[in-house]
Design an enzyme around this catalytic site. Sequence first.
Site, PDB file in Angstrom:
ATOM      1  N   LYS A   1       0.838  -1.204   0.000  1.00  0.00           N
ATOM      2  CA  LYS A   1       0.000   0.000   0.000  1.00  0.00           C
ATOM      3  C   LYS A   1       0.878   1.262   0.000  1.00  0.00           C
ATOM      4  CE  LYS A   1      -0.362  -0.567   4.985  1.00  0.00           C
ATOM      5  NZ  LYS A   1      -1.110  -1.244   6.046  1.00  0.00           N
TER       6      LYS A   1
ATOM      7  N   ARG B   1     -10.197  -0.500  15.127  1.00  0.00           N
ATOM      8  CA  ARG B   1      -9.914   0.441  14.053  1.00  0.00           C
ATOM      9  C   ARG B   1     -10.736   0.060  12.835  1.00  0.00           C
ATOM     10  NH1 ARG B   1      -3.990   0.722  11.278  1.00  0.00           N
ATOM     11  NH2 ARG B   1      -4.714  -1.317  10.588  1.00  0.00           N
TER      12      ARG B   1
ATOM     13  N   TYR C   1      16.582  29.307   9.698  1.00  0.00           N
ATOM     14  CA  TYR C   1      15.302  29.910  10.091  1.00  0.00           C
ATOM     15  C   TYR C   1      15.184  30.042  11.598  1.00  0.00           C
ATOM     16  CZ  TYR C   1      12.973  29.608   5.535  1.00  0.00           C
ATOM     17  OH  TYR C   1      12.600  29.783   4.242  1.00  0.00           O
TER      18      TYR C   1
ATOM     19  N   MET D   1      12.800  23.513   3.575  1.00  0.00           N
ATOM     20  CA  MET D   1      12.126  22.743   2.527  1.00  0.00           C
ATOM     21  C   MET D   1      13.124  22.091   1.566  1.00  0.00           C
ATOM     22  SD  MET D   1       9.194  23.938  -0.181  1.00  0.00           S
ATOM     23  CE  MET D   1       7.960  24.302   1.051  1.00  0.00           C
TER      24      MET D   1
HETATM   25  C1  LIG Z   1      -0.268  -2.122   6.636  1.00  0.00           C
HETATM   26  C2  LIG Z   1      -0.846  -3.416   7.056  1.00  0.00           C
HETATM   27  C3  LIG Z   1      -0.020  -4.558   7.136  1.00  0.00           C
HETATM   28  C4  LIG Z   1       1.484  -4.491   7.013  1.00  0.00           C
HETATM   29  O1  LIG Z   1       2.005  -4.023   8.243  1.00  0.00           O
HETATM   30  P1  LIG Z   1       3.578  -3.869   8.502  1.00  0.00           P
HETATM   31  O2  LIG Z   1       3.662  -3.480   9.929  1.00  0.00           O
HETATM   32  O3  LIG Z   1       4.053  -2.816   7.574  1.00  0.00           O
HETATM   33  O4  LIG Z   1       4.199  -5.173   8.223  1.00  0.00           O
HETATM   34  C5  LIG Z   1      -0.630  -5.773   7.396  1.00  0.00           C
HETATM   35  N1  LIG Z   1      -1.973  -5.863   7.602  1.00  0.00           N
HETATM   36  C6  LIG Z   1      -2.779  -4.780   7.562  1.00  0.00           C
HETATM   37  C7  LIG Z   1      -4.233  -4.945   7.805  1.00  0.00           C
HETATM   38  C8  LIG Z   1      -2.240  -3.523   7.305  1.00  0.00           C
HETATM   39  O5  LIG Z   1      -3.041  -2.453   7.290  1.00  0.00           O
END
Ligand SMILES: *Cc1c(COP(=O)(O)O)cnc(C)c1O
Length: 380
Positions: free
Chosen positions: A44, A140, A266, A319
């Site tokens: 993702k 969640r 800055y 930046m």
């Molecule tokens: C992002 C995610 C993972 C991967 O988690 P990592 O800690 O990056 O290995 C696995 N399962 C779900 C449901 C996730 O949202």
Amino acid sequence: MAHDDIVIPADTGAVLIVDLDAIADNFRLIRDRCPSARVGASVKANAYGLGVGPVTRTLAAAGCESFFVATLAEGVYLRKIGCDAEIIVLNGPEPGTGSIFRDARLTATLNSLAQIQTWAAEATLGHTPAWLHVDTGMNRLGLGADDVDAILAAPERISSLAIVGILSHLACADHPGHPMNAAQRTAFDAVRDRLEPLTGPVAASLANSPGVFLGPDFHYGLVRPGAALYGIRPLMDGPNPMNQVIDIYTKILQLRNVDTPMTVGYGAAHQVTSPRRIATLAAGYADGYPRAATARMEGNSMCAFIDGQAAPLVGRVSMDLITIDVTEIPVELCQPGQIVELMGPHVQVDEVADVSGTIAYEVLSRLGARLHVDYRGGVR
Ligand SMILES: *Cc1c(COP(=O)(O)O)cnc(C)c1O
């Protein structure tokens, strides 16, 4: 890894080196840890900022057969660029998206009764496979205990669906001693037992990267690491067993000598207390180096490295620019164009994250679009 062939193109300020072979090695390391489970990969958010195309092609070549994305658009994109493996969309379907899932051959994750209802309505379009996500304590995403009760009371809610697996997500797996881990595993087994009369013996998946390292009791049929594949430490304590995947190098743009009562950057936040030599680097927070690495602390424990020698960051990360104190570094190494390591053999991304009050996941997924990306090895 150490590189003797770093090139920062003249028209750009910094290069991100992604070692695809290290990602494949990390995949194999996890596979060896999970002899009884298949290893999927979380890709993702553009494979945590590293580039979903090369990362997925490399993992597929290493034998990965399942890829997890968050959104439907990420899944469609992954299919479009030629990924032929199973693609599981974690955030689940919205009304009207059934034909998109079907046409792109995407697997849905059903996280709520509403998503189950949506999927049941859309499943008439074809028998599209789906996972059920049950909540076991994260609170969640996923079906709660009430939702499971509702399904058991009215099995027709899911009887028309092609449920291929049940998954849940661990909240505290990076702390192996945390009681949540065992509690979530027990809850996961209980809910799977309750659902089995309806779903039959389907696949199960619980472990993210840290979950892999909790041992075989947590592996079930499919593990789904992301972070560890990209070199992030899976556990908070002990040495990081993963191979480091990324390096970021920038270059010196300019040098100057400063003395009291001058300040750097800055907010005039860095006060010079003795004659110093300052190098200005061609990267900043727009490239993904966290501003918080210096904004929070004027002790400045973060360093960049020139030919393996530490130079502390002074003044605030801006930046497009970072300023470092190179007083202690031989002058012949401190010239405009000199290559400087921001993350790499001497600075782990986890360390940058720690100092910045965040986690390496966030640092990676915020790497700037402006970075010149140099893939090494793998399948690009
Ligand atoms: C992002 C995610 C993972 C991967 O988690 P990592 O800690 O990056 O290995 C696995 N399962 C779900 C449901 C996730 O949202």
